[in-house]
Design a protein around this motif. Structure first.
Motif, PDB file in Angstrom:
ATOM      1  N   VAL A  81       0.841  -1.200   0.000  1.00 29.42           N
ATOM      2  CA  VAL A  81       0.000   0.000   0.000  1.00 29.42           C
ATOM      3  C   VAL A  81       0.873   1.246   0.000  1.00 29.42           C
ATOM      4  N   THR A  82       0.278   2.352  -0.409  1.00 27.83           N
ATOM      5  CA  THR A  82       0.835   3.662  -0.119  1.00 27.83           C
ATOM      6  C   THR A  82      -0.096   4.352   0.862  1.00 27.83           C
ATOM      7  N   VAL A  83       0.311   5.531   1.339  1.00 29.15           N
ATOM      8  CA  VAL A  83      -0.360   6.151   2.485  1.00 29.15           C
ATOM      9  C   VAL A  83      -0.603   7.629   2.218  1.00 29.15           C
ATOM     10  N   SER A  84      -1.794   8.103   2.537  1.00 31.91           N
ATOM     11  CA  SER A  84      -2.034   9.539   2.594  1.00 31.91           C
ATOM     12  C   SER A  84      -1.471  10.064   3.912  1.00 31.91           C
ATOM     13  N   PRO A  85      -0.546  11.019   3.884  1.00 34.03           N
ATOM     14  CA  PRO A  85       0.170  11.408   5.103  1.00 34.03           C
ATOM     15  C   PRO A  85      -0.489  12.522   5.909  1.00 34.03           C
ATOM     16  N   TYR A  86      -1.725  12.878   5.597  1.00 34.62           N
ATOM     17  CA  TYR A  86      -2.368  14.034   6.216  1.00 34.62           C
ATOM     18  C   TYR A  86      -3.365  13.617   7.293  1.00 34.62           C
ATOM     19  N   THR A  87      -3.698  14.553   8.155  1.00 33.21           N
ATOM     20  CA  THR A  87      -4.789  14.358   9.106  1.00 33.21           C
ATOM     21  C   THR A  87      -5.855  15.423   8.851  1.00 33.21           C
ATOM     22  N   CYS A  88      -7.021  15.238   9.444  1.00 35.55           N
ATOM     23  CA  CYS A  88      -8.071  16.248   9.350  1.00 35.55           C
ATOM     24  C   CYS A  88      -8.866  16.245  10.651  1.00 35.55           C
ATOM     25  N   CYS A  89      -9.415  17.411  10.964  1.00 33.82           N
ATOM     26  CA  CYS A  89     -10.119  17.570  12.236  1.00 33.82           C
ATOM     27  C   CYS A  89     -11.611  17.288  12.112  1.00 33.82           C
ATOM     28  N   ASN A  90     -12.151  17.316  10.869  1.00 32.87           N
ATOM     29  CA  ASN A  90     -13.577  17.115  10.582  1.00 32.87           C
ATOM     30  C   ASN A  90     -14.478  18.212  11.141  1.00 32.87           C
ATOM     31  N   ALA A 102      -7.255  20.434   2.846  1.00 31.05           N
ATOM     32  CA  ALA A 102      -6.877  21.779   3.291  1.00 31.05           C
ATOM     33  C   ALA A 102      -7.303  22.033   4.733  1.00 31.05           C
ATOM     34  N   CYS A 103      -7.389  20.973   5.527  1.00 29.80           N
ATOM     35  CA  CYS A 103      -7.788  21.121   6.930  1.00 29.80           C
ATOM     36  C   CYS A 103      -6.934  22.173   7.632  1.00 29.80           C
ATOM     37  N   GLN A 104      -7.597  23.049   8.356  1.00 30.48           N
ATOM     38  CA  GLN A 104      -6.898  24.129   9.064  1.00 30.48           C
ATOM     39  C   GLN A 104      -5.912  23.580  10.088  1.00 30.48           C
ATOM     40  N   PHE A 105      -6.184  22.393  10.596  1.00 30.42           N
ATOM     41  CA  PHE A 105      -5.359  21.831  11.671  1.00 30.42           C
ATOM     42  C   PHE A 105      -4.638  20.555  11.220  1.00 30.42           C
ATOM     43  N   ASN A 106      -4.398  20.440   9.917  1.00 24.96           N
ATOM     44  CA  ASN A 106      -3.688  19.283   9.374  1.00 24.96           C
ATOM     45  C   ASN A 106      -2.327  19.086  10.045  1.00 24.96           C
ATOM     46  N   GLN A 107      -1.977  17.826  10.245  1.00 22.34           N
ATOM     47  CA  GLN A 107      -0.635  17.461  10.699  1.00 22.34           C
ATOM     48  C   GLN A 107      -0.086  16.424   9.734  1.00 22.34           C
ATOM     49  N   THR A 108       0.933  16.805   8.979  1.00 25.50           N
ATOM     50  CA  THR A 108       1.514  15.937   7.965  1.00 25.50           C
ATOM     51  C   THR A 108       2.608  15.072   8.571  1.00 25.50           C
ATOM     52  N   LEU A 109       2.633  13.810   8.158  1.00 28.20           N
ATOM     53  CA  LEU A 109       3.709  12.922   8.586  1.00 28.20           C
ATOM     54  C   LEU A 109       5.072  13.536   8.262  1.00 28.20           C
ATOM     55  N   ALA A 118      11.175   4.845   9.213  1.00 25.10           N
ATOM     56  CA  ALA A 118      11.371   3.902  10.316  1.00 25.10           C
ATOM     57  C   ALA A 118      10.970   2.526   9.815  1.00 25.10           C
ATOM     58  N   GLU A 119      11.340   1.504  10.559  1.00 25.66           N
ATOM     59  CA  GLU A 119      11.049   0.148  10.107  1.00 25.66           C
ATOM     60  C   GLU A 119       9.551  -0.127  10.035  1.00 25.66           C
ATOM     61  N   TYR A 120       8.783   0.436  10.981  1.00 27.56           N
ATOM     62  CA  TYR A 120       7.347   0.188  11.047  1.00 27.56           C
ATOM     63  C   TYR A 120       6.609   1.475  11.393  1.00 27.56           C
ATOM     64  N   VAL A 121       5.395   1.598  10.880  1.00 17.78           N
ATOM     65  CA  VAL A 121       4.486   2.666  11.276  1.00 17.78           C
ATOM     66  C   VAL A 121       3.094   2.056  11.406  1.00 17.78           C
ATOM     67  N   SER A 122       2.251   2.690  12.194  1.00 14.11           N
ATOM     68  CA  SER A 122       0.853   2.281  12.311  1.00 14.11           C
ATOM     69  C   SER A 122      -0.006   3.424  11.811  1.00 14.11           C
ATOM     70  N   MET A 123      -0.890   3.113  10.838  1.00 11.30           N
ATOM     71  CA  MET A 123      -1.665   4.154  10.171  1.00 11.30           C
ATOM     72  C   MET A 123      -3.138   3.782  10.120  1.00 11.30           C
ATOM     73  N   PRO A 124      -4.043   4.796  10.202  1.00 11.37           N
ATOM     74  CA  PRO A 124      -5.481   4.516  10.037  1.00 11.37           C
ATOM     75  C   PRO A 124      -5.753   3.856   8.686  1.00 11.37           C
ATOM     76  N   VAL A 125      -6.637   2.883   8.693  1.00 10.93           N
ATOM     77  CA  VAL A 125      -6.888   2.126   7.466  1.00 10.93           C
ATOM     78  C   VAL A 125      -7.485   3.002   6.363  1.00 10.93           C
ATOM     79  N   ASP A 126      -8.185   4.075   6.737  1.00 12.50           N
ATOM     80  CA  ASP A 126      -8.770   4.921   5.696  1.00 12.50           C
ATOM     81  C   ASP A 126      -7.735   5.812   5.019  1.00 12.50           C
TER      82      ASP A 126
END
Length: 343
Positions: A81-90, A102-109, A118-126
């Motif tokens: 898989v590849t990963v979307s590196p952004y977050t959103c506050c909804n 364009a979330c005002q409070f986005n936090q990018t990986l 890093a060897e491993y990361v845990s990411m939301p499935v969506d």
């Protein structure tokens, strides 16, 4: 586990950090490849105002699912898989309009939160996107989505002529996206190698703006009207102004880059031309799906777009070399396949 940690500007090392703990709704990923982009370089140089230290870099990801809860088909253990590196506050205005990129409070990986080098990361499935791609192609998906989103913001259609200022990683994505939509596409840069790759990505025309007069070349290619859409992917005052000056009347200007200083405009052009001037930030889910569709079709020069591949232990060295000679590299990828110690 091992990770690339940026302790402070210009000081990075491979060090041991705790393994991630997978939460409900997340998948544990074995990281296979990570690409570096301009924001990583700015973080390394201490020029990224959004990053804090220490920080694990990396947001352009190719990974394999190691653990995942049942009920998330088609995602499954063993899938790449590849990963979307952004977050959103909804909750902010952007999220409520459905523009979570364009979330005002986005936090990018790798910027506001630790990234994927890093060897491993845990990411939301969506945030996961499976694809039938090799690892190198999979690692290119995220950077290409930024250019694809700019083309979507510009409302590009097959009847348009689109000029892209800058053929770095993001600009190359915009070139590929415009060509994929069937638009007549003009790539503009000062680097012959980048222009050659842009042609392989779909640009029908190229302009070397140090050897050619930009205005005259664009007028010739567009029958004296100017491009219908200009996408700015460099981030200098001169190119910010050129986009407005060279675009056709009633055309669209899309800005991806940030100018590093204030930009002075002839505001008459905004009104006289009745321009649509739009910003473009990050990417939407459909941009990920469109990039994957393009790469699966084999219509992008993947090997030509990647200049350097090094193992994780060489990442500090290549960051320093990149900082000293930015023009000497196009796309750098870090290969973690020989690094993993778990299991």
């Amino acid at each position: 586990m091992k990770a690339l940690l940026l302790h402070e500007p210009e000081r990075a090392s491979v060090t041991n950090v705790p393994e991630p703990v997978r939460q409900s709704g997340e998948a544990l990923l074995r990281v296979r490849r990570v690409g570096l982009c301009g924001s990583d370089l700015n973080s390394y140089r201490g020029r990224n105002p959004m990053v804090s230290y220490p920080r694990i870099l990396g947001h352009e990801i190719a990974a394999t699912i190691v653990e995942i809860d049942a009920g998330h088909a088609p995602l499954a253990v063993g899938m790449d898989v590849t990963v979307s590196p952004y977050t959103c506050c909804n909750q902010c205005a952007s999220c409520l309009r459905g523009r979570k990129n364009a979330c005002q409070f986005n936090q990018t990986l790798g910027v506001q939160r630790d990234g994927a080098l890093a060897e491993y990361v845990s990411m939301p499935v969506d945030r996961l996107y499976p694809a039938r791609l090799d690892l190198k192609s999979l690692c290119l998906v995220e950077p290409l989505t930024v250019g694809f989103h700019s083309v979507a913001r510009g409302g590009v259609t097959a009847s348009d002529t689109v000029a892209v200022l800058g053929c770095g990683g993001v600009g190359l994505g915009a070139v590929a996206a415009a060509a994929f939509e069937g638009a007549t596409t003009i790539a503009i840069d000062v680097d012959d190698d980048k222009l050659a790759i842009a042609q392989r990505a779909g640009a029908q025309h190229t302009i070397h703006s140090q050897r050619q007069n930009l205005h005259e070349a664009l007028q010739e290619l567009t029958g004296g009207r100017g491009p219908d859409v200009i996408i700015e992917a460099i981030g200098t005052p001169a190119t910010f102004r050129a986009a407005v000056e060279e675009v056709a009347f009633t055309g669209r200007v899309v800005y991806i880059g940030y100018a590093k200083e204030p930009v002075s405009y002839e505001t008459r052009l905004f009104v006289q031309k009745e321009l649509d001037v739009r910003g473009s930030r990050n990417a939407q889910p459909e941009d990920f799906r469109n990039v994957i569709r393009m790469l699966e079709a084999g219509s992008f020069p993947v090997d030509a777009a990647v200049s350097t591949m090094v193992p994780l232990e060489d990442a500090p060295r290549v960051l320093a070399e990149w900082s000293a000679n930015p023009a000497g590299f196009t796309k750098i990828m870090i290969d973690l396949d020989d690094t993993h110690s778990r299991g």
